[in-house]
Design a protein around this motif. Sequence first.
Motif, PDB file in Angstrom:
ATOM      1  N   VAL A  71      44.091  99.741  28.800  1.00 30.18           N
ATOM      2  CA  VAL A  71      42.812  99.877  29.498  1.00 30.18           C
ATOM      3  C   VAL A  71      42.600  98.723  30.472  1.00 30.18           C
ATOM      4  N   LEU A  72      42.942  97.499  30.026  1.00 35.42           N
ATOM      5  CA  LEU A  72      42.797  96.324  30.896  1.00 35.42           C
ATOM      6  C   LEU A  72      43.666  96.448  32.135  1.00 35.42           C
ATOM      7  N   VAL A 119      46.227  96.686  20.092  1.00 33.01           N
ATOM      8  CA  VAL A 119      46.310  95.780  21.237  1.00 33.01           C
ATOM      9  C   VAL A 119      46.928  96.493  22.436  1.00 33.01           C
ATOM     10  N   GLY A 120      47.912  97.365  22.166  1.00 31.01           N
ATOM     11  CA  GLY A 120      48.512  98.133  23.254  1.00 31.01           C
ATOM     12  C   GLY A 120      47.504  99.004  23.971  1.00 31.01           C
ATOM     13  N   LEU A 154      54.304  89.503  23.739  1.00 30.33           N
ATOM     14  CA  LEU A 154      53.282  90.144  22.914  1.00 30.33           C
ATOM     15  C   LEU A 154      53.817  90.424  21.515  1.00 30.33           C
ATOM     16  N   PHE A 155      55.050  90.944  21.425  1.00 32.57           N
ATOM     17  CA  PHE A 155      55.634  91.269  20.129  1.00 32.57           C
ATOM     18  C   PHE A 155      55.836  90.014  19.284  1.00 32.57           C
ATOM     19  N   PRO A 172      55.805 104.988  23.302  1.00 28.25           N
ATOM     20  CA  PRO A 172      55.681 103.665  23.925  1.00 28.25           C
ATOM     21  C   PRO A 172      54.604 103.584  24.993  1.00 28.25           C
ATOM     22  N   SER A 173      54.222 104.722  25.569  1.00 22.44           N
ATOM     23  CA  SER A 173      53.180 104.704  26.593  1.00 22.44           C
ATOM     24  C   SER A 173      51.858 104.210  26.038  1.00 22.44           C
TER      25      SER A 173
END
Length: 326
Positions: free
Chosen positions: A152-153, A146-147, A128-129, A80-81
Motif C-alpha cells: 500500500v505504501l 508487513v508485505g 526486510l526478511f 509473492p505479489s
Amino acid sequence: MADIRAPATPAFSPRQVLMILAALAMVSIAAFMVIGAKGSWGFILPFRGTKVWSMAMIGTAIAIATVLFQTITANRILTPSIMGFDALFALVRTVQVFFLGGLSYAMLPDQIQFTYEAAVMVGLSTLLFRWLFNRAARDLYLLVLVGIVFGVLFRSLGGLMQRLINPNDFAVLQDSLFASFNTTDQTLLGISTLAIAGVCLWVWRLLPALDVLNLGRDTAINLGVNYNRTVSQVLVIVAILVSVSTALVGPVTFFGLLVANLSYLVIRSHKHILILPASILISIITLVGGQVVLERVFGYDTALAIIIEFVGGVVFIAMLLRGSRT
C-alpha cells in the motif's frame, strides 16, 4: 449396512501427468515456432526462439517462486505479489522517470535498467526478511502483514509521483509498467537464465526440507529441520526469482497463482520434486500456447498479460469464495 467405497484412483500417475505436460509443452513450442511462418527460416527461428526462451525463463521463475512461497505460508491463495513486489517495481520505475524524465529514461540501456531494478528489489526484500526473521516465531504472519502494508505504501508513493510528472513522461511510464513477453533483450535473457539456473540448483538442495515444511512448523522442527534458516533461504530465493522476472518483463500478478494451483490439481501430490516441474511445464504451456492463440486467433488485438491476469483473477476470486463456504 453402510456403503463403504474405496477412494477413486487417479487415471494417471504423477509421473505420467508430467510426461503428458512435457508433450503438451513441446507441442506448444513447435506450434509457436512454425505456424504462420513466412520468409527466411534463418530469421524466423532465432526471432521466435528468443521469445520462447524468454517465456520459458519467466514461467520457470514465477512458478517456482509461487510454489515455494505457498509452501512456507501454508496457503494456496497467497502469492509473492502480496509482499508488494509489483508495487515496488512500479515505484522503482516511477522514481526513475520522475528524476530523469521520460526521454532520458527511454534512452537508458536495458542492461542498466535491469541491473538497477533487480538489485534494488532483491536488496530491499532481503533486508526486510533478515529483520523479520530475527524476531519471534510469529514472524511469517508478520511478514505477510508487513508485505501488505508496504505494498500500500509503495502504491501510494508511486501514485503521488505519477500525479506530479508531466503527461508525456507519464505516458512513457505507463507503457513500461505493462508486462510484455515480446520485447526482451538477449543479453538480459542470458543474465536472467544464469540467475534462474543458479537458484534452481539451490532449490534442488532444499527439496527434502521443503517436503517436511509442508507438515507444519512444529512438525518440521521436531523432525530436525532448521525452520528459520530454511524459510529465510526460501524467501531470499523467492525475492531473487520474482525480482528477475519482474525486471525482465514487468509485473504479472495472478499468473503464479494460476499455474501453482493447476499443478496441485493435476499432480495431486505435495512432493516438490513433482509439483515444481509440473508448475514449470504448465507455465510454459500457458505462455507459449497462449501466445499462439493470441497471435493466430486474436491477431495481436490484445496483450497476453491481460488475458492471463483476467483468468488468474477469476481463479483467485473463486478460491476465496470456496474458502468462505468451507
